[in-house]
Design a protein around this motif. Structure first.
Motif, PDB file in Angstrom:
ATOM      1  N   HIS A 130      -6.474  -5.898   2.092  1.00  0.00           N
ATOM      2  CA  HIS A 130      -5.660  -4.995   2.915  1.00  0.00           C
ATOM      3  C   HIS A 130      -6.547  -4.016   3.687  1.00  0.00           C
ATOM      4  O   HIS A 130      -6.353  -3.801   4.895  1.00  0.00           O
ATOM      5  CB  HIS A 130      -4.683  -4.236   2.024  1.00  0.00           C
ATOM      6  CG  HIS A 130      -3.989  -3.095   2.709  1.00  0.00           C
ATOM      7  ND1 HIS A 130      -3.197  -3.269   3.819  1.00  0.00           N
ATOM      8  CD2 HIS A 130      -4.005  -1.750   2.441  1.00  0.00           C
ATOM      9  CE1 HIS A 130      -2.725  -2.091   4.213  1.00  0.00           C
ATOM     10  NE2 HIS A 130      -3.208  -1.163   3.403  1.00  0.00           N
ATOM     11  N   PHE A 157      -1.807  -0.248  -4.618  1.00  0.00           N
ATOM     12  CA  PHE A 157      -3.252  -0.416  -4.554  1.00  0.00           C
ATOM     13  C   PHE A 157      -4.023   0.810  -5.026  1.00  0.00           C
ATOM     14  O   PHE A 157      -5.239   0.871  -4.882  1.00  0.00           O
ATOM     15  CB  PHE A 157      -3.685  -0.759  -3.122  1.00  0.00           C
ATOM     16  CG  PHE A 157      -3.130  -2.058  -2.609  1.00  0.00           C
ATOM     17  CD1 PHE A 157      -2.914  -3.121  -3.463  1.00  0.00           C
ATOM     18  CD2 PHE A 157      -2.811  -2.220  -1.264  1.00  0.00           C
ATOM     19  CE1 PHE A 157      -2.411  -4.335  -2.996  1.00  0.00           C
ATOM     20  CE2 PHE A 157      -2.317  -3.424  -0.781  1.00  0.00           C
ATOM     21  CZ  PHE A 157      -2.100  -4.480  -1.653  1.00  0.00           C
ATOM     22  N   THR A 158      -3.335   1.809  -5.562  1.00  0.00           N
ATOM     23  CA  THR A 158      -4.049   2.978  -6.055  1.00  0.00           C
ATOM     24  C   THR A 158      -4.790   2.636  -7.341  1.00  0.00           C
ATOM     25  O   THR A 158      -4.452   1.683  -8.047  1.00  0.00           O
ATOM     26  CB  THR A 158      -3.081   4.132  -6.337  1.00  0.00           C
ATOM     27  OG1 THR A 158      -2.198   3.745  -7.403  1.00  0.00           O
ATOM     28  CG2 THR A 158      -2.257   4.486  -5.100  1.00  0.00           C
ATOM     29  N   ASP A 186       0.836  -1.199   0.000  1.00  0.00           N
ATOM     30  CA  ASP A 186       0.000   0.000   0.000  1.00  0.00           C
ATOM     31  C   ASP A 186       0.870   1.249   0.000  1.00  0.00           C
ATOM     32  O   ASP A 186       0.621   2.200  -0.773  1.00  0.00           O
ATOM     33  CB  ASP A 186      -0.909  -0.030   1.225  1.00  0.00           C
ATOM     34  CG  ASP A 186      -1.928   1.096   1.224  1.00  0.00           C
ATOM     35  OD1 ASP A 186      -2.273   1.589   0.130  1.00  0.00           O
ATOM     36  OD2 ASP A 186      -2.402   1.477   2.309  1.00  0.00           O
ATOM     37  N   ALA A 220      -6.128  -5.630  -2.645  1.00  0.00           N
ATOM     38  CA  ALA A 220      -6.302  -4.286  -2.085  1.00  0.00           C
ATOM     39  C   ALA A 220      -7.476  -4.258  -1.112  1.00  0.00           C
ATOM     40  O   ALA A 220      -7.402  -3.660  -0.027  1.00  0.00           O
ATOM     41  CB  ALA A 220      -6.527  -3.277  -3.211  1.00  0.00           C
ATOM     42  N   ARG A 237      -5.297  -8.184  -8.127  1.00  0.00           N
ATOM     43  CA  ARG A 237      -4.706  -7.112  -7.317  1.00  0.00           C
ATOM     44  C   ARG A 237      -5.788  -6.321  -6.587  1.00  0.00           C
ATOM     45  O   ARG A 237      -5.591  -5.910  -5.432  1.00  0.00           O
ATOM     46  CB  ARG A 237      -3.896  -6.174  -8.219  1.00  0.00           C
ATOM     47  CG  ARG A 237      -3.229  -5.003  -7.479  1.00  0.00           C
ATOM     48  CD  ARG A 237      -2.056  -5.411  -6.630  1.00  0.00           C
ATOM     49  NE  ARG A 237      -0.991  -5.938  -7.458  1.00  0.00           N
ATOM     50  CZ  ARG A 237      -0.099  -5.205  -8.157  1.00  0.00           C
ATOM     51  NH1 ARG A 237      -0.166  -3.876  -8.109  1.00  0.00           N
ATOM     52  NH2 ARG A 237       0.837  -5.783  -8.870  1.00  0.00           N
TER      53      ARG A 237
END
Length: 581
Positions: free
Chosen positions: A118, A88-89, A83, A115, A111
């Motif tokens: 997370h 994770f953007t 992160d 994310a 992915r």
């Protein structure tokens, strides 16, 4: 005095469990029930709106709270590093390919899932903290401990089983390093024997087949593959394609590379029938289920080699494959693995990890503790209030309250007359199956009962079977190679001579996903089926979950009343209240 709260914090199927100072399970329930949001993706297990009332009910003021969750600290630290690096953007996600990768999931989606996972770890316990402050004006939380994902699966499954010694296999979509792991249960102690690594998995494979067959794994529609498979044929071309996705080298199961996954996916899509998105693809469902069984058989053989035992504990999302589960013990005749008894808990998927993590934390604080011999009762969730019925009694002439001993015979008479009955009793089941406390019930004898139920209430695909609840003492007379099935977790073959007597619960291949009902496990449900048996000489009733397609099982009396008045249900029984049309 310390209470332990376990949280299942994957990006789907969040759940909460509360364990008392003596290790007793006080409460366990998936968040989807309270939220009425199927699988509750990206939701907190301890959603703030309910926590203060839940905590006041099960935990006294002044108690200390030990928090536990189901993904390991090392892994969550790794996610935090990802992160911080910007992985994770949205911009980073958009740069990834939407094509399938080696995990049999599109790279971008994979992915995005991680994310979401997370974010779930970051939020873990916040709802509990707020709930404690609202309930008691203080939050005496001693800390949050994180446990491995597959270890949490194993702890819940092993410690809820009737075994002190067993082999344990966990198989799902993903864990910290891989998607399966093998454990040994010895004198109640759990030891990890092997943890598989790599991103590919049997769970993701089954999701891959689900999507290609015209369904949606993101909605949790893998179970439709099991229902549709008996209508399909073993297509040699499809089997060859699917078998390119894996290989077995010695006792090791391994998966194909990303290029092969993409090639197989493209070839299958090129042959997909035009109506698959509307009706599903039966041949692919059949072949997909057969290849799933081949992969699982390889893992069972590896498990038996590492931990020889007659007892098997099976957990993880893949343990919801009841079609395969019913065949495990029969394989002993072929000498494949030697397992004679198998235990699958009532909540083998990620919701069960709430209790697994809670028990691990309790065991760590109380060395030598072991839970009482199982199997654990699945009736661990919420109760419903009958107060709405007390108010309705003033204006609804079709509503009446019966004596406790009148409920079973009155309901059995309605069923024998062909009525569709909503049945709500006691505490909700922990796990995805309705086990006689949050059920819609019907007479299994009419051949058209399944179609009638679909048309009037469930509104779901015609190929999906309805399950039989059977008095356990009659099981051997009705099923081949009968096995006790307390949680509706395995599918067995009906005996040929009885199939015509209960056609509504006999699937296309002559099987049924049964629930074995005993007076000890569920006294009122056993009394109901016994009363139906007295009237009909059939010790079986049709049981399906009290919901409509796409919605979770109901949570409140108001949910039940709404379904009664807006669907084709003929009667509603909630505790001692009977409402008829």
């Amino acid at each position: 005095m310390t209470y332990t709260i376990g949280l299942a914090t994957t990006f789907h199927d969040p759940a909460i469990a509360i364990v008392g100072p003596d290790g007793e399970v006080l409460f366990a329930e998936a968040a989807e029930r309270y939220l009425q949001y199927k699988r509750a993706p990206n939701c907190e297990p301890d959603t703030t709106a309910r926590m203060d009332s839940l905590l006041r009910r099960y935990i006294p003021r002044g108690a200390e709270i030990r928090l536990a969750t189901s993904w390991g600290a090392e892994f969550t630290d790794f996610l935090a590093q990802m992160d911080r690096s910007g992985a994770f953007t949205l911009d980073a996600l958009l740069k990834l390919s939407p094509e399938f990768n080696r995990s049999m999931v599109p790279a971008r989606s994979e992915r995005a899932f991680i994310a979401s996972l997370h974010l779930a770890q970051q939020r873990a316990g916040i709802g509990t903290l707020i709930g404690l402050d609202r309930a008691f004006g203080e939050a005496r939380i001693t800390g949050l401990t994180r446990y491995g994902h597959h270890l949490s699966h194993a702890a819940y499954a092993c410690w809820s089983s009737p075994f002190r010694d067993a082999a344990c296999l966990v198989v799902d979509g993903m864990g910290e390093t891989g998607a399966s792991a093998i454990f040994a249960l010895r004198d109640g102690e759990i030891t990890e024997l092997r943890r598989h690594s790599g991103r590919a998995s049997i769970g993701f494979y089954f999701g891959f087949v689900t999507d290609l067959a015209g369904f949606d794994q993101a909605k949790g529609e893998e179970w439709k593959i099991m229902g549709l498979a008996p209508y399909g044929r073993q297509d040699p071309e499809l089997l060859t394609l699917l078998r390119r996705l894996y290989r077995i080298e010695g006792s090791k199961l391994s998966f194909a590379d990303a290029a092969t996954v993409r090639e197989v996916g493209a070839e299958i899509l090129a042959h997909r029938p035009a109506d698959a998105l509307d009706q599903g693809w039966a041949d692919l469902a059949r072949c997909g289920q057969d290849v799933f069984a081949e992969m699982m058989a390889a893992l069972l053989a590896e498990t038996a080699a590492l931990c020889p035992s007659e007892n098997l504990v099976l957990a993880g999302g893949c343990a919801l494959n009841s079609s395969f589960n019913g065949k495990i013990c029969n394989d002993k005749v072929a000498g494949r693995h030697g397992f004679a008894r198998v235990h699958v808990p009532s909540a083998p998927a990620d919701d069960g990890n709430a209790l697994g993590a809670a028990w691990l934390a309790y065991a760590e604080a109380n060395p030598g503790w072991r839970p009482p011999a199982g199997p654990l009762s699945p009736y661990l969730g919420s109760t419903v209030s009958t107060e709405p019925f007390e108010r309705m009694a003033a204006w609804e002439p079709r509503l009446r309250k019966l004596a406790a001993d009148e409920i079973a015979p009155a309901t059995a008479s309605l069923l024998a007359e062909g009525k569709l009955v909503g049945w709500v009793q006691g505490r909700a089941e922990f796990g995805p199956r309705a086990l006689g406390n949050r059920s819609i019930l019907a007479d299994p004898r009419p051949a058209n009962a399944k179609d009638l139920l679909n048309a009037k209430v469930k509104y779901r695909e015609a190929f999906r079977p309805f399950a039989p609840s059977i008095l356990a003492e009659h099981g051997p007379d009705w099923f081949e190679d009968y096995q006790d099935s307390p949680y509706m977790e395995r599918t067995l073959s009906w005996k040929e001579a009885v199939r015509a007597r209960v056609p509504a619960v006999v699937h296309e291949d002559g099987t049924g996903r049964l629930q074995s009902v005993t007076a000890q496990r569920n006294p009122r449900y056993h009394a109901l089926i016994s009363a139906f048996h007295d009237l009909t000489r059939v010790p079986v009733i049709l049981n399906t979950s009290f919901n409509i397609m796409g919605k979770p099982i109901l949570h409140t009396s108001e949910d039940a009343i709404l379904m009664f008045y807006t669907s084709g249900l003929d009667a509603l029984v909630v505790e001692d209240w009977l409402l008829v049309k």
